[in-house]
Design a protein around this motif. Structure first.
Motif, PDB file in Angstrom:
ATOM      1  N   VAL A 165      -4.022   9.958  -0.581  1.00 31.21           N
ATOM      2  CA  VAL A 165      -4.519   9.134  -1.668  1.00 31.21           C
ATOM      3  C   VAL A 165      -3.799   7.801  -1.502  1.00 31.21           C
ATOM      4  O   VAL A 165      -2.572   7.758  -1.446  1.00 31.21           O
ATOM      5  CB  VAL A 165      -4.187   9.753  -3.040  1.00 31.21           C
ATOM      6  CG1 VAL A 165      -4.624   8.831  -4.153  1.00 31.21           C
ATOM      7  CG2 VAL A 165      -4.830  11.113  -3.172  1.00 31.21           C
TER       8      VAL A 165
ATOM      9  N   CYS B 115       0.861  -1.181   0.000  1.00 34.09           N
ATOM     10  CA  CYS B 115       0.000   0.000   0.000  1.00 34.09           C
ATOM     11  C   CYS B 115       0.893   1.224   0.000  1.00 34.09           C
ATOM     12  O   CYS B 115       1.901   1.280   0.713  1.00 34.09           O
ATOM     13  CB  CYS B 115      -0.911   0.006   1.221  1.00 34.09           C
ATOM     14  SG  CYS B 115      -2.100  -1.351   1.236  1.00 34.09           S
TER      15      CYS B 115
ATOM     16  N   GLN C 284      -5.078  13.941   5.115  1.00 34.18           N
ATOM     17  CA  GLN C 284      -5.672  13.239   3.986  1.00 34.18           C
ATOM     18  C   GLN C 284      -4.591  12.709   3.045  1.00 34.18           C
ATOM     19  O   GLN C 284      -3.602  13.391   2.749  1.00 34.18           O
ATOM     20  CB  GLN C 284      -6.613  14.150   3.219  1.00 34.18           C
ATOM     21  CG  GLN C 284      -7.919  14.377   3.974  1.00 34.18           C
ATOM     22  CD  GLN C 284      -9.041  14.693   3.030  1.00 34.18           C
ATOM     23  OE1 GLN C 284      -8.931  15.602   2.231  1.00 34.18           O
ATOM     24  NE2 GLN C 284     -10.126  13.948   3.133  1.00 34.18           N
TER      25      GLN C 284
ATOM     26  N   TYR D  80      -3.046   3.851  -2.712  1.00 30.58           N
ATOM     27  CA  TYR D  80      -3.023   2.881  -3.796  1.00 30.58           C
ATOM     28  C   TYR D  80      -2.548   1.554  -3.232  1.00 30.58           C
ATOM     29  O   TYR D  80      -1.751   1.515  -2.299  1.00 30.58           O
ATOM     30  CB  TYR D  80      -2.034   3.301  -4.900  1.00 30.58           C
ATOM     31  CG  TYR D  80      -2.351   4.626  -5.530  1.00 30.58           C
ATOM     32  CD1 TYR D  80      -3.217   4.713  -6.607  1.00 30.58           C
ATOM     33  CD2 TYR D  80      -1.768   5.800  -5.061  1.00 30.58           C
ATOM     34  CE1 TYR D  80      -3.502   5.935  -7.195  1.00 30.58           C
ATOM     35  CE2 TYR D  80      -2.042   7.024  -5.647  1.00 30.58           C
ATOM     36  CZ  TYR D  80      -2.915   7.084  -6.711  1.00 30.58           C
ATOM     37  OH  TYR D  80      -3.192   8.292  -7.290  1.00 30.58           O
TER      38      TYR D  80
ATOM     39  N   CYS E 132      -8.134   6.095 -10.956  1.00 29.01           N
ATOM     40  CA  CYS E 132      -9.298   5.213 -10.789  1.00 29.01           C
ATOM     41  C   CYS E 132      -9.024   4.063  -9.812  1.00 29.01           C
ATOM     42  O   CYS E 132      -9.946   3.382  -9.390  1.00 29.01           O
ATOM     43  CB  CYS E 132      -9.775   4.674 -12.129  1.00 29.01           C
ATOM     44  SG  CYS E 132      -8.552   3.706 -13.010  1.00 29.01           S
TER      45      CYS E 132
ATOM     46  N   ALA F  99      -7.405   4.691  -6.923  1.00 25.90           N
ATOM     47  CA  ALA F  99      -7.127   5.365  -5.658  1.00 25.90           C
ATOM     48  C   ALA F  99      -8.361   5.472  -4.779  1.00 25.90           C
ATOM     49  O   ALA F  99      -9.492   5.451  -5.259  1.00 25.90           O
ATOM     50  CB  ALA F  99      -6.605   6.774  -5.944  1.00 25.90           C
ATOM     51  N   HIS F 100      -8.111   5.582  -3.494  1.00 26.86           N
ATOM     52  CA  HIS F 100      -9.159   6.025  -2.586  1.00 26.86           C
ATOM     53  C   HIS F 100      -8.536   7.016  -1.611  1.00 26.86           C
ATOM     54  O   HIS F 100      -7.363   6.923  -1.277  1.00 26.86           O
ATOM     55  CB  HIS F 100      -9.887   4.864  -1.898  1.00 26.86           C
ATOM     56  CG  HIS F 100      -9.069   4.089  -0.930  1.00 26.86           C
ATOM     57  ND1 HIS F 100      -8.267   3.040  -1.287  1.00 26.86           N
ATOM     58  CD2 HIS F 100      -8.930   4.203   0.412  1.00 26.86           C
ATOM     59  CE1 HIS F 100      -7.669   2.544  -0.223  1.00 26.86           C
ATOM     60  NE2 HIS F 100      -8.053   3.233   0.821  1.00 26.86           N
ATOM     61  N   ILE F 101      -9.329   7.997  -1.237  1.00 24.17           N
ATOM     62  CA  ILE F 101      -8.855   9.053  -0.345  1.00 24.17           C
ATOM     63  C   ILE F 101      -9.281   8.708   1.059  1.00 24.17           C
ATOM     64  O   ILE F 101     -10.436   8.342   1.296  1.00 24.17           O
ATOM     65  CB  ILE F 101      -9.409  10.420  -0.774  1.00 24.17           C
ATOM     66  CG1 ILE F 101      -8.915  10.746  -2.186  1.00 24.17           C
ATOM     67  CG2 ILE F 101      -9.005  11.506   0.221  1.00 24.17           C
ATOM     68  CD1 ILE F 101      -9.554  11.970  -2.794  1.00 24.17           C
ATOM     69  N   ARG F 102      -8.340   8.797   1.991  1.00 25.75           N
ATOM     70  CA  ARG F 102      -8.659   8.501   3.389  1.00 25.75           C
ATOM     71  C   ARG F 102      -7.762   9.311   4.311  1.00 25.75           C
ATOM     72  O   ARG F 102      -6.774   9.887   3.885  1.00 25.75           O
ATOM     73  CB  ARG F 102      -8.542   7.016   3.676  1.00 25.75           C
ATOM     74  CG  ARG F 102      -7.160   6.449   3.410  1.00 25.75           C
ATOM     75  CD  ARG F 102      -7.061   5.064   3.884  1.00 25.75           C
ATOM     76  NE  ARG F 102      -7.150   5.062   5.325  1.00 25.75           N
ATOM     77  CZ  ARG F 102      -6.742   4.090   6.101  1.00 25.75           C
ATOM     78  NH1 ARG F 102      -6.261   3.016   5.568  1.00 25.75           N
ATOM     79  NH2 ARG F 102      -6.815   4.161   7.393  1.00 25.75           N
TER      80      ARG F 102
END
Length: 176
Positions: free
Chosen positions: A164, A133, A162, A166, A151, A153-156
Motif C-alpha cells: 500500500v 512516498c 504487494q 502513500y 482513501c 492509498a494505492h496498491i501496487r
C-alpha cells in the motif's frame, strides 16, 4: 517559445519546444526515430531538475515521431527548471529506488502519523518530486495499513510483493 534538446541515451535526436498559454504549457516533441528491428514504440519525457513527466507515445510518420500535449502548471511545477526532453522505449519502466526502513515513524514529525507507524515492519520509502512516498506491506488477510488514510492509498507491486503506497508533501499532508 523555449527550445530544449530531445535526447536518447544522452545523444540529441530531436527537439522539445514549450509554449506558455495562460495556466498551461504546450509541449511539442519531434524526433528522428531509432531503427528498432522489433518495431517498438517510443515515449517522450520532460525532464526537469526536480523530476520528470511522461509526455506520451511519439506518433511515427516515416522515420520521424512527434507528439504535442498540454499540461497545467499544477502538473509541471514539480518538475522544477526544465532541462531537456528524452525518448525512451515505451515499455521501459522508470527505476525506482525504494529503501527499506526499520522505524518508519522516524521519517515523520507529525505525532498522529508517528503513533500510527510505530512498530510497523517491512516499510519502504523513497523521495519523488519533493514528496515522501511510503510503502507498507499489503496482505488481504491482515488489517489495512494506515486505515485512516485508506482513501489516499494505492496498491501496487514492488519487487514482486504487494504494498500500500502513500505520498506525503513537504508538510506531511497526504496526497491523492
Amino acid at each position: 517559445m523555449d527550445k530544449f534538446p530531445l535526447l536518447k541515451d544522452g545523444v540529441s535526436v530531436g527537439e522539445l519546444t514549450t509554449e506558455r498559454e495562460s495556466l498551461y504549457t504546450w509541449f511539442t516533441a519531434r524526433s528522428s526515430l531509432p531503427k528498432d528491428p522489433a518495431g517498438g514504440l517510443w515515449c517522450a519525457w520532460i525532464v526537469g531538475d526536480k523530476g520528470e513527466l511522461r509526455l506520451g507515445i511519439l506518433e511515427p510518420s516515416g522515420n520521424v515521431g512527434t507528439i504535442r500535449r498540454r499540461f497545467s502548471d499544477r502538473m509541471t511545477r514539480p518538475l522544477g527548471r526544465l532541462l531537456r526532453g528524452e525518448i525512451r522505449p515505451a515499455g521501459a519502466q522508470k527505476t525506482e529506488n525504494w529503501e527499506a526502513v526499520t522505524a518508519p515513524e522516524r521519517l515523520f514529525r507529525a505525532p498522529w502519523l508517528r503513533q500510527r507507524l510505530k512498530g510497523a515492519q517491512g516499510a519502504l520509502t523513497r523521495t519523488e518530486n519533493g514528496c515522501r512516498c511510503l510503502a507498507m506491506p499489503y496482505d488481504k488477510g491482515k488489517p489495512f495499513p494506515l486505515t485512516t488514510l485508506f482513501c489516499f492509498a494505492h496498491i501496487r507491486t514492488i519487487d514482486g510483493k504487494q504494498y500500500v503506497v502513500y505520498a506525503f508533501d513537504a508538510n506531511e499532508n497526504p496526497i491523492f
